[in-house]
Design a protein around this motif. Structure first.
Motif, short mmCIF file in Angstrom:
data_model
loop_
_atom_site.label_atom_id
_atom_site.label_comp_id
_atom_site.label_asym_id
_atom_site.label_seq_id
_atom_site.Cartn_x
_atom_site.Cartn_y
_atom_site.Cartn_z
N UNK A 22 0.86 -1.18 0.00
CA UNK A 22 0.00 0.00 0.00
C UNK A 22 0.89 1.23 0.00
N UNK A 23 0.52 2.20 -0.82
CA UNK A 23 1.27 3.45 -0.94
C UNK A 23 0.31 4.60 -0.69
N UNK A 24 0.85 5.76 -0.29
CA UNK A 24 -0.01 6.86 0.14
C UNK A 24 0.44 8.19 -0.46
N UNK A 33 8.26 11.70 2.78
CA UNK A 33 7.88 11.75 1.37
C UNK A 33 8.26 10.44 0.66
N UNK A 34 8.11 9.31 1.38
CA UNK A 34 8.46 8.00 0.83
C UNK A 34 7.24 7.20 0.38
N UNK A 35 6.02 7.67 0.70
CA UNK A 35 4.81 6.99 0.27
C UNK A 35 4.44 5.78 1.10
N UNK A 36 5.14 5.53 2.19
CA UNK A 36 4.97 4.28 2.95
C UNK A 36 3.87 4.32 4.00
N UNK A 39 1.69 9.38 7.30
CA UNK A 39 2.67 10.34 7.83
C UNK A 39 3.79 10.59 6.84
N UNK A 40 4.24 9.53 6.18
CA UNK A 40 5.36 9.62 5.24
C UNK A 40 4.91 9.58 3.78
N UNK A 41 3.70 10.03 3.53
CA UNK A 41 3.11 9.97 2.19
C UNK A 41 3.87 10.85 1.20
N UNK A 42 3.76 10.46 -0.08
CA UNK A 42 4.24 11.36 -1.12
C UNK A 42 3.35 12.59 -1.07
N UNK A 45 1.04 13.95 -6.54
CA UNK A 45 0.89 12.81 -7.44
C UNK A 45 2.15 12.65 -8.29
N UNK A 46 2.76 13.75 -8.66
CA UNK A 46 3.98 13.67 -9.47
C UNK A 46 5.19 13.19 -8.67
N UNK A 47 5.08 13.13 -7.34
CA UNK A 47 6.17 12.64 -6.50
C UNK A 47 6.15 11.12 -6.34
N UNK A 48 5.11 10.45 -6.87
CA UNK A 48 5.02 9.00 -6.73
C UNK A 48 6.23 8.35 -7.38
N UNK A 49 6.89 7.49 -6.63
CA UNK A 49 8.06 6.77 -7.14
C UNK A 49 7.58 5.46 -7.75
#
Length: 82
Positions: A22-24, A33-36, A39-42, A45-49
């Protein structure tokens, strides 16, 4: 016998399919800003790795209590089968 059991166990561990992740995305997240997690969401939308995202994974995009606005397009540069 013990060696054969160890080899089979190791092969099963490495042959097991990965569980979907699951990513956020939340534009007010203040973490890594890791998407995990939320709290640490990207933070956009353009920051999604997409190198981290695999087929079968879910990307949750926060809408907040009422709504949130993301001012960028949403295109998936990956495809595949879960």
């Amino acid at each position: 016998m013990k060696r054969a059991l160890l080899i089979v166990t190791v092969l099963l561990i490495f042959a097991s399919p990965a569980w979907p992740a699951s990513w956020y995305v939340d534009n007010t997240a203040a973490g890594t800003n890791a998407g995990t997690s939320w709290t640490n969401a990207w933070t956009s939308i353009t920051a999604i790795n997409y190198a981290s995202v695999s087929a079968g994974d879910t990307i949750y995009i926060s809408g907040g209590v009422t709504s949130k606005t993301y001012n960028e397009g949403f295109a998936l540069p990956k495809s595949g089968t879960a």
